[in-house]
Design a protein around this motif. Structure first.
Motif, PDB file in Angstrom:
ATOM      1  N   HIS A 116       0.843  -1.246   0.075  1.00  0.00           N
ATOM      2  CA  HIS A 116      -0.019   0.145   0.123  1.00  0.00           C
ATOM      3  C   HIS A 116       0.910   1.287  -0.117  1.00  0.00           C
ATOM      4  O   HIS A 116       1.772   1.335   0.856  1.00  0.00           O
ATOM      5  CB  HIS A 116      -0.912  -0.027   1.234  1.00  0.00           C
ATOM      6  CG  HIS A 116      -2.258  -0.831   1.087  1.00  0.00           C
ATOM      7  ND1 HIS A 116      -2.142  -2.121   0.901  1.00  0.00           N
ATOM      8  CD2 HIS A 116      -3.565  -0.874   0.615  1.00  0.00           C
ATOM      9  CE1 HIS A 116      -3.425  -2.837   0.835  1.00  0.00           C
ATOM     10  NE2 HIS A 116      -4.026  -1.985   0.474  1.00  0.00           N
ATOM     11  N   ASN A 155       0.498   4.050   1.463  1.00  0.00           N
ATOM     12  CA  ASN A 155       0.449   4.421   2.609  1.00  0.00           C
ATOM     13  C   ASN A 155       0.174   3.203   3.554  1.00  0.00           C
ATOM     14  O   ASN A 155      -0.861   2.790   4.072  1.00  0.00           O
ATOM     15  CB  ASN A 155      -0.715   5.369   3.223  1.00  0.00           C
ATOM     16  CG  ASN A 155      -0.464   5.631   4.535  1.00  0.00           C
ATOM     17  OD1 ASN A 155       0.637   5.591   5.222  1.00  0.00           O
ATOM     18  ND2 ASN A 155      -1.531   6.754   5.000  1.00  0.00           N
ATOM     19  N   LYS A 157      -1.581   3.159   7.048  1.00  0.00           N
ATOM     20  CA  LYS A 157      -3.068   3.502   7.162  1.00  0.00           C
ATOM     21  C   LYS A 157      -3.823   2.249   7.372  1.00  0.00           C
ATOM     22  O   LYS A 157      -4.049   1.518   6.501  1.00  0.00           O
ATOM     23  CB  LYS A 157      -3.239   4.449   6.080  1.00  0.00           C
ATOM     24  CG  LYS A 157      -4.965   4.741   6.021  1.00  0.00           C
ATOM     25  CD  LYS A 157      -5.268   5.674   4.928  1.00  0.00           C
ATOM     26  CE  LYS A 157      -6.738   5.996   4.947  1.00  0.00           C
ATOM     27  NZ  LYS A 157      -7.071   6.736   3.522  1.00  0.00           N
ATOM     28  N   SER A 197      -6.338   0.758   4.454  1.00  0.00           N
ATOM     29  CA  SER A 197      -6.393   1.359   3.463  1.00  0.00           C
ATOM     30  C   SER A 197      -6.966   0.512   2.362  1.00  0.00           C
ATOM     31  O   SER A 197      -6.870  -0.758   2.499  1.00  0.00           O
ATOM     32  CB  SER A 197      -4.908   1.863   3.259  1.00  0.00           C
ATOM     33  OG  SER A 197      -4.119   0.766   3.064  1.00  0.00           O
ATOM     34  N   GLY A 198      -7.569   1.074   1.099  1.00  0.00           N
ATOM     35  CA  GLY A 198      -8.284   0.510   0.047  1.00  0.00           C
ATOM     36  C   GLY A 198      -7.552  -0.440  -0.793  1.00  0.00           C
ATOM     37  O   GLY A 198      -6.094  -0.434  -0.703  1.00  0.00           O
ATOM     38  N   ASN A 238      -7.721  -0.100  -4.011  1.00  0.00           N
ATOM     39  CA  ASN A 238      -7.821   0.345  -5.540  1.00  0.00           C
ATOM     40  C   ASN A 238      -6.630   0.477  -5.946  1.00  0.00           C
ATOM     41  O   ASN A 238      -5.583   0.744  -5.198  1.00  0.00           O
ATOM     42  CB  ASN A 238      -8.473   1.915  -5.407  1.00  0.00           C
ATOM     43  CG  ASN A 238      -9.962   1.549  -4.771  1.00  0.00           C
ATOM     44  OD1 ASN A 238     -10.843   0.509  -5.206  1.00  0.00           O
ATOM     45  ND2 ASN A 238     -10.510   2.365  -3.812  1.00  0.00           N
ATOM     46  N   GLU A 268      -4.882   2.871  -7.206  1.00  0.00           N
ATOM     47  CA  GLU A 268      -4.385   4.224  -6.838  1.00  0.00           C
ATOM     48  C   GLU A 268      -3.558   4.206  -5.359  1.00  0.00           C
ATOM     49  O   GLU A 268      -2.988   4.937  -4.741  1.00  0.00           O
ATOM     50  CB  GLU A 268      -5.038   5.604  -6.497  1.00  0.00           C
ATOM     51  CG  GLU A 268      -6.307   5.455  -5.797  1.00  0.00           C
ATOM     52  CD  GLU A 268      -7.620   4.824  -6.734  1.00  0.00           C
ATOM     53  OE1 GLU A 268      -8.834   5.180  -6.154  1.00  0.00           O
ATOM     54  OE2 GLU A 268      -7.531   4.129  -7.575  1.00  0.00           O
ATOM     55  N   ASP A 269      -4.331   2.959  -4.297  1.00  0.00           N
ATOM     56  CA  ASP A 269      -3.695   2.790  -3.292  1.00  0.00           C
ATOM     57  C   ASP A 269      -2.627   1.821  -3.133  1.00  0.00           C
ATOM     58  O   ASP A 269      -1.975   1.870  -2.033  1.00  0.00           O
ATOM     59  CB  ASP A 269      -4.931   2.196  -2.280  1.00  0.00           C
ATOM     60  CG  ASP A 269      -6.081   2.983  -2.047  1.00  0.00           C
ATOM     61  OD1 ASP A 269      -5.830   4.340  -1.880  1.00  0.00           O
ATOM     62  OD2 ASP A 269      -7.292   2.762  -2.346  1.00  0.00           O
TER      63      ASP A 269
END
Length: 235
Positions: free
Chosen positions: A139, A141, A144, A147-148, A150, A152-153
């Motif tokens: 990820h 991040n 986090k 966190s997702g 997707n 973009e993650d």
């Protein structure tokens, strides 16, 4: 399954469940442990460190020496036991499912190479002779919780960087050590690095993109491609 079978020693259980049960039974809230001790207990389980991290989105609070300065670099602290993932209704708690389509897109977008250190699948590490890279998804991040999943993650990482970036491995380089490396770069290298910093990404050259795709091929196909390129260069 009977309560007798619901123990970390039951090798028929999944690694995530066994890790959770081990933490509950052998460590307990407020207890400290090491990754080495965890690996010794859950022998043969694939990516046992990651299975431990997968507990965090399910409410488990596991701190490192970066979160809790009183800990040693190789110590972890079980601050809170979260959802009982060994119970059927909580088995999937906190797990993020990444679809095959998104996984393929992220690998292709990132040129089939670790976006943190630049290594490609199966490539050897210069500082670890005999060790070859395996790509995975991490990820953007990593700290986090939840966190997702997707595109973009997500970011393509080698397994080593994926471990390191979560601060669950050895002591990290200091700012001074990194700065010493930067100062030694030639002027053009400094310019390139600064541009990457400002863009927060390192653009890949056409050769680097081709290298990443080449590393995805089987050994036999890579050999054929090497011979084909040699022949092309001679023509």
């Amino acid at each position: 399954m009977s309560e007798l079978g619901m123990t970390w020693r039951n090798e028929s259980l999944g690694a995530r469940i066994r890790v959770a049960l081990w933490l509950r039974e052998e460590v307990g809230e407020g207890g400290t442990f090491s990754k080495a001790r965890l690996r010794e207990a859950i022998k043969g389980a694939e990516q046992v460190d990651r299975r431990m991290r997968d507990l965090r989105p399910a409410g488990w609070v596991i701190s490192t020496y970066r979160d809790k300065p009183s800990l040693l670099p190789d110590q972890l602290y079980l601050e809170k036991i979260g959802l009982p993932v060994w119970e059927p209704e909580h088995r999937a708690a906190g797990l993020r499912q990444i679809s095959a389509k998104i996984r393929r897109y992220v690998y292709e977008r990132d040129g089939h190479m670790c976006r943190r250190c630049g290594v490609t699948a199966g490539e050897g590490y210069a500082d670890e002779p005999g060790t070859r890279a395996r790509l995975t998804l991490g990820h953007v991040n990593p700290h986090k919780s939840g966190s997702g999943a997707n595109a973009e993650d997500l970011i393509t990482e080698c397994a080593r960087c994926n471990e390191t970036v979560r601060h669950l491995t050895g002591v990290q380089m200091t700012k001074e050590q990194v700065w010493d490396q930067m100062k030694e770069l030639p002027v053009q290298g400094k310019r390139e690095l600064l541009a990457w910093m400002k863009a927060d990404r390192r653009p890949l050259s056409a050769a680097e993109k081709a290298w990443g795709m080449y590393r995805q091929m089987s050994a036999a196909v890579r050999e054929e491609l090497e011979h084909d390129l040699e022949a092309l260069m001679r023509s």
